[in-house]
Design an enzyme around this catalytic site. Sequence first.
Site, short mmCIF file in Angstrom:
data_model
loop_
_atom_site.label_atom_id
_atom_site.label_comp_id
_atom_site.label_asym_id
_atom_site.label_seq_id
_atom_site.Cartn_x
_atom_site.Cartn_y
_atom_site.Cartn_z
N PRO A 11 -26.74 -20.73 -65.93
CA PRO A 11 -27.96 -21.54 -65.97
C PRO A 11 -27.76 -22.94 -66.54
O PRO A 11 -26.94 -23.15 -67.44
CB PRO A 11 -28.88 -20.73 -66.90
CG PRO A 11 -27.96 -19.96 -67.77
CD PRO A 11 -26.79 -19.60 -66.88
N ASN A 12 -28.49 -23.86 -65.96
CA ASN A 12 -28.57 -25.27 -66.38
C ASN A 12 -27.35 -26.09 -65.97
O ASN A 12 -27.36 -27.32 -66.14
CB ASN A 12 -28.80 -25.40 -67.90
CG ASN A 12 -30.06 -24.70 -68.35
OD1 ASN A 12 -31.11 -24.90 -67.74
ND2 ASN A 12 -29.98 -23.85 -69.36
N ARG A 19 -27.48 -33.86 -67.98
CA ARG A 19 -27.74 -32.99 -69.12
C ARG A 19 -26.76 -33.30 -70.26
O ARG A 19 -25.56 -33.12 -70.11
CB ARG A 19 -27.55 -31.54 -68.67
CG ARG A 19 -27.62 -30.53 -69.76
CD ARG A 19 -27.09 -29.19 -69.30
NE ARG A 19 -27.24 -28.20 -70.35
CZ ARG A 19 -26.53 -27.08 -70.45
NH1 ARG A 19 -25.64 -26.79 -69.52
NH2 ARG A 19 -26.73 -26.26 -71.44
N TYR A 24 -21.37 -32.80 -72.37
CA TYR A 24 -20.81 -32.27 -71.12
C TYR A 24 -20.22 -33.34 -70.21
O TYR A 24 -19.67 -33.00 -69.16
CB TYR A 24 -21.90 -31.49 -70.36
CG TYR A 24 -22.41 -30.30 -71.13
CD1 TYR A 24 -21.55 -29.24 -71.44
CD2 TYR A 24 -23.73 -30.22 -71.58
CE1 TYR A 24 -22.00 -28.14 -72.17
CE2 TYR A 24 -24.19 -29.13 -72.29
CZ TYR A 24 -23.32 -28.10 -72.58
OH TYR A 24 -23.76 -27.01 -73.30
N ASN A 75 -18.17 -19.61 -65.60
CA ASN A 75 -18.79 -20.29 -66.74
C ASN A 75 -20.18 -19.70 -66.86
O ASN A 75 -21.10 -20.13 -66.15
CB ASN A 75 -18.85 -21.81 -66.51
CG ASN A 75 -19.44 -22.52 -67.71
OD1 ASN A 75 -20.02 -21.88 -68.60
ND2 ASN A 75 -19.32 -23.83 -67.77
N ALA A 78 -25.28 -20.35 -70.97
CA ALA A 78 -25.98 -19.72 -72.09
C ALA A 78 -25.90 -18.20 -72.07
O ALA A 78 -25.96 -17.55 -73.13
CB ALA A 78 -27.44 -20.17 -72.10
N GLU A 99 -12.74 -16.94 -68.15
CA GLU A 99 -13.97 -17.55 -68.68
C GLU A 99 -13.69 -19.03 -68.96
O GLU A 99 -12.68 -19.36 -69.59
CB GLU A 99 -14.36 -16.82 -69.97
CG GLU A 99 -15.59 -17.36 -70.66
CD GLU A 99 -15.87 -16.64 -72.00
OE1 GLU A 99 -15.18 -15.62 -72.30
OE2 GLU A 99 -16.75 -17.10 -72.73
N HIS A 101 -15.47 -22.81 -70.25
CA HIS A 101 -16.56 -23.64 -70.78
C HIS A 101 -16.11 -25.09 -70.80
O HIS A 101 -14.96 -25.37 -71.20
CB HIS A 101 -16.94 -23.21 -72.21
CG HIS A 101 -17.40 -21.79 -72.27
ND1 HIS A 101 -18.65 -21.41 -71.87
CD2 HIS A 101 -16.74 -20.67 -72.62
CE1 HIS A 101 -18.75 -20.10 -71.99
NE2 HIS A 101 -17.62 -19.62 -72.43
N ARG A 108 -19.21 -26.09 -81.94
CA ARG A 108 -20.65 -26.33 -81.81
C ARG A 108 -21.44 -25.34 -82.69
O ARG A 108 -20.90 -24.78 -83.64
CB ARG A 108 -21.03 -26.27 -80.34
CG ARG A 108 -20.27 -27.33 -79.51
CD ARG A 108 -20.65 -27.29 -78.05
NE ARG A 108 -22.07 -27.61 -77.87
CZ ARG A 108 -22.74 -27.37 -76.74
NH1 ARG A 108 -22.12 -26.81 -75.71
NH2 ARG A 108 -24.01 -27.69 -76.65
C1 DQA Z 1 -21.21 -24.05 -71.76
C2 DQA Z 1 -21.40 -23.77 -73.26
C3 DQA Z 1 -22.62 -22.90 -73.50
O1 DQA Z 1 -22.78 -22.64 -74.88
C4 DQA Z 1 -23.87 -23.59 -72.98
O2 DQA Z 1 -24.99 -22.73 -73.13
C5 DQA Z 1 -23.75 -24.08 -71.59
C6 DQA Z 1 -22.47 -24.64 -71.14
C7 DQA Z 1 -20.06 -25.04 -71.49
O3 DQA Z 1 -19.63 -25.12 -70.33
O4 DQA Z 1 -19.61 -25.73 -72.41
O5 DQA Z 1 -24.72 -24.10 -70.84
O6 DQA Z 1 -20.90 -22.84 -71.11
#
Ligand code: DQA
Length: 146
Positions: A11-12, A19, A24, A75, A78, A99, A101, A108
């Site tokens: 998500p997002n 964003r 990011y 990825n 959240a 995985e 990120h 963080r």
């Molecule tokens: C994320 C890190 C997560 O904590 C966050 O909720 C994201 C992006 C990253 O790619 O750094 O949405 O997965």
Amino acid sequence: MPPIVLILNGPNLNLLGTREPGVYGHETLADIANLCAQTASEEGLNIEFRQTNHEGELLDWIHGARQRCGAIVINPAAWTHTSVAIRDALVASELPVIEVHLSNVHSREAFRHHSFVSGIAQAVLCGFGSNGYRMALQHLSQQLKG
Ligand code: DQA
């Protein structure tokens, strides 16, 4: 046919580029998809690149990967920090999972330090920005052609 690597985004991540660019960066998800496509063609892999804001849809994609794909790069965004269901689906897929990120989640907020996925992943890449996706594909290319 080279194996399919399914690249999943939670998500997002569709909002990348606008964003929180301080966290990011300015690359969009389309930029990351292009980087993955370029890497896949260099490495001789097939990829499918997807993003969803709906957890059930992500679960369905993971279920569908079991017979069809050679590995999953994910990825979970959240959902990394909240979803036992995604972890269980990844285990059920019986596929190697990497995985990824973009940010270094460990530098963080404390709630980002725990991942439900890391314990069942083959590898975790965080803090490398979009290069993490590229590194995951380069590694899988060696492993799958092994
Ligand atoms: C994320 C890190 C997560 O904590 C966050 O909720 C994201 C992006 C990253 O790619 O750094 O949405 O997965």
